[in-house]
Design an enzyme around this catalytic site. Structure first.
Site, PDB file in Angstrom:
ATOM      1  N   SER A   1     -29.501  38.074   8.081  1.00 16.12           N
ATOM      2  CA  SER A   1     -28.516  37.733   7.055  1.00 16.12           C
ATOM      3  C   SER A   1     -27.973  38.980   6.378  1.00 16.12           C
ATOM      4  O   SER A   1     -28.487  40.082   6.576  1.00 16.12           O
ATOM      5  CB  SER A   1     -29.157  36.842   5.991  1.00 16.12           C
ATOM      6  OG  SER A   1     -29.973  37.638   5.164  1.00 16.12           O
TER       7      SER A   1
ATOM      8  N   THR B   1     -30.538  11.889 -11.861  1.00 19.63           N
ATOM      9  CA  THR B   1     -30.474  10.469 -11.490  1.00 19.63           C
ATOM     10  C   THR B   1     -30.786  10.279 -10.011  1.00 19.63           C
ATOM     11  O   THR B   1     -31.171   9.195  -9.603  1.00 19.63           O
ATOM     12  CB  THR B   1     -29.077   9.899 -11.794  1.00 19.63           C
ATOM     13  OG1 THR B   1     -28.098  10.826 -11.311  1.00 19.63           O
ATOM     14  CG2 THR B   1     -28.873   9.676 -13.279  1.00 19.63           C
TER      15      THR B   1
ATOM     16  N   ASP C   1     -27.641  17.233  -3.506  1.00 23.92           N
ATOM     17  CA  ASP C   1     -26.990  18.498  -3.140  1.00 23.92           C
ATOM     18  C   ASP C   1     -26.566  18.500  -1.677  1.00 23.92           C
ATOM     19  O   ASP C   1     -25.445  18.890  -1.335  1.00 23.92           O
ATOM     20  CB  ASP C   1     -27.927  19.675  -3.418  1.00 23.92           C
ATOM     21  CG  ASP C   1     -28.418  19.709  -4.862  1.00 23.92           C
ATOM     22  OD1 ASP C   1     -27.793  19.056  -5.713  1.00 23.92           O
ATOM     23  OD2 ASP C   1     -29.421  20.378  -5.124  1.00 23.92           O
TER      24      ASP C   1
ATOM     25  N   ALA D   1     -27.504  30.037  -9.453  1.00 19.25           N
ATOM     26  CA  ALA D   1     -26.491  29.643 -10.430  1.00 19.25           C
ATOM     27  C   ALA D   1     -26.428  28.130 -10.622  1.00 19.25           C
ATOM     28  O   ALA D   1     -25.597  27.626 -11.366  1.00 19.25           O
ATOM     29  CB  ALA D   1     -25.119  30.173 -10.002  1.00 19.25           C
ATOM     30  N   GLY D   2     -27.295  27.401  -9.944  1.00 16.26           N
ATOM     31  CA  GLY D   2     -27.262  25.942 -10.057  1.00 16.26           C
ATOM     32  C   GLY D   2     -26.123  25.332  -9.263  1.00 16.26           C
ATOM     33  O   GLY D   2     -25.675  24.221  -9.546  1.00 16.26           O
TER      34      GLY D   2
END
Ligand code: GLA
Length: 408
Positions: A74, A42, A198, A149-150
């Site tokens: 990292s 959306t 996000d 993993a979304g």
């Protein structure tokens, strides 16, 4: 079931930093991943979303340099990558460093993009951004947010870098503007045509609360989840089915939505509601119609979920989560068998509601469970995956946590 890891400690971060960089540490910033409670696909349709920031964070430990180099290292990979702040070019950014370099580029580019919808809605005076004389930085990155993993490991990284750079370069930018910076970086430096959800969740999250965001106006409200008081928990089932939003299905779905909006004569699907669906059914081909129906009904489910949380509390939202999953599976067609199995098994084992979360085509499902049922639901899902011959999922609980912040 795995347990939630401890937030990366300052001492470990300082040691990692010192193993690659000589400049003294100036500070440490972190930003969380997110779970989207409801409101999927959306955001880029100018609609509503209800994500929450989770208690898994990306952390950057940063030192200020006396030249114009941006250097990153990292725990993911050996070695140091560097770029000059005078030669920031998204086309040359690859791999995980793009998530940090891209933020510097997006900050520098933001004034030229002031009229794009996200920056315009975010407001703020972008003309104050001037990176022409800011110092270079040494940035050491680590993260507890599982990749692929979304759960928005990329936004966590982008937002931790964004809050660090904003502070160290004395930029006066609001969190909505930083979310738009993160989105610009994700779209052009990383190359994924994602919406603004996000980064907004990672920057605006609050403990025990969700972020109710209107992706058109970027107005947001913090909504109390009340899970603790009702003895509820959110279980995440990471299916380990990999997804990538820079390619394939995500891009196609976005294009279908744009076609649907154009055929319906609106600037975005946000402008349609349930009353428009009969006309959409007449005008659109079956597939585009189903894509449109998902977005229209999902927007309404977000509004209904916010209302239910405010009036009846979290035990009342299960059916909305279930309906969201059905809509994503059948109308938007972004689920995969592993996600469906996780959802159906969790529901049968006593979850109040369950759905896949994030962009789809893999990643994670979430289940809202009573604390007392947590282990039984987790075990049922793990057993069902073994019986189906699927890769063992990782099942863990998440709690709604605070957004990006300075940690030290
Ligand atoms: C991904 C994108 C978000 C959003 C979701 C689907 O997570 O990054 O912008 O579009 O998919 O809701």
């Amino acid at each position: 079931m795995t347990t939630t890891p401890d937030t990366a400690g300052g001492a470990a971060s300082a040691t990692g930093y010192a193993s690659v960089f000589d400049t003294p540490v100036t500070g440490r910033w972190s930003a969380p991943g997110r779970v989207n409670l409801i409101g999927e696909h959306t955001d880029y349709n100018d609609g509503f979303v209800l994500p929450f920031a989770i208690d898994r964070r990306a952390t950057v430990t940063v030192g200020v340099r006396d030249d114009r180099l941006l250097r990153v290292a990292s725990t993911f990979e050996e070695g140091v990558n560097e770029i000059s702040l005078d030669a920031l070019d998204p086309a040359s950014m690859t791999g995980w460093p793009a998530y940090v370099f891209g933020i510097a580029w997006a900050l520098q580019t933001a004034p030229e993009r002031a009229t794009t919808p996200s920056f315009a809605a975010a407001g703020g005076d972008l003309s104050t951004i001037d990176l022409s004389a800011v110092p270079g930085l040494d940035v050491f990155v680590e993260s507890e947010v599982p990749v692929g993993a979304g759960l928005s490991s990329s936004a966590a990284l982008e937002c931790s870098a964004a809050v660090a750079m904003t502070e160290l370069w004395s930029l006066d930018l609001g969190r909505e503007t930083l979310a738009a910076v993160g989105q610009l970086s994700e779209n052009e430096a990383v190359g994924a045509p994602t919406g603004i959800m996000d980064q907004s969740a990672s920057l605006l999250g609050r403990a025990d609360s969700a972020v109710f965001l209107d992706c058109r106006s970027l107005d947001s409200e913090v909504v109390d989840l009340g899970f603790g008081a009702s003895d509820l928990e959110v279980l995440v089932v990471d299916t380990h089915v990999e997804h990538a939003h820079a390619t394939g299905g995500y891009v196609d779905r976005r294009a279908s939505c744009e076609r649907g909006a154009e055929a319906m004569g609106v600037s975005s699907l946000r402008d349609l509601d349930a009353d428009d669906l009969p006309r959409a059914a007449e005008l659109l081909d079956d597939e585009t119609y189903r894509r449109v129906r998902h977005v229209v009904t999902e927007n309404q489910r977000v509004l209904d979920t916010v209302k239910a949380l405010r009036t009846e509390g979290p035990t009342a939202i299960g059916a909305l989560l279930d309906a969201s999953h059905v809509s994503m599976r059948d109308d938007f067609e972004i689920s995969v068998p592993e996600l469906d199995l996780a959802v159906e098994t969790a529901q049968r084992a006593g979850a109040l509601g369950a759905r896949m979360t994030g962009g789809g085509f893999g990643g994670s499902a979430i289940a809202l469970v009573r604390s007392a049922d947590r282990e039984a639901v987790a075990e049922a899902v793990t057993t069902a995956f073994a019986e189906a011959g699927y890769t063992a999922p990782t099942v863990f609980t998440v709690h709604a946590a605070e957004g990006a912040r300075r940690d030290g």
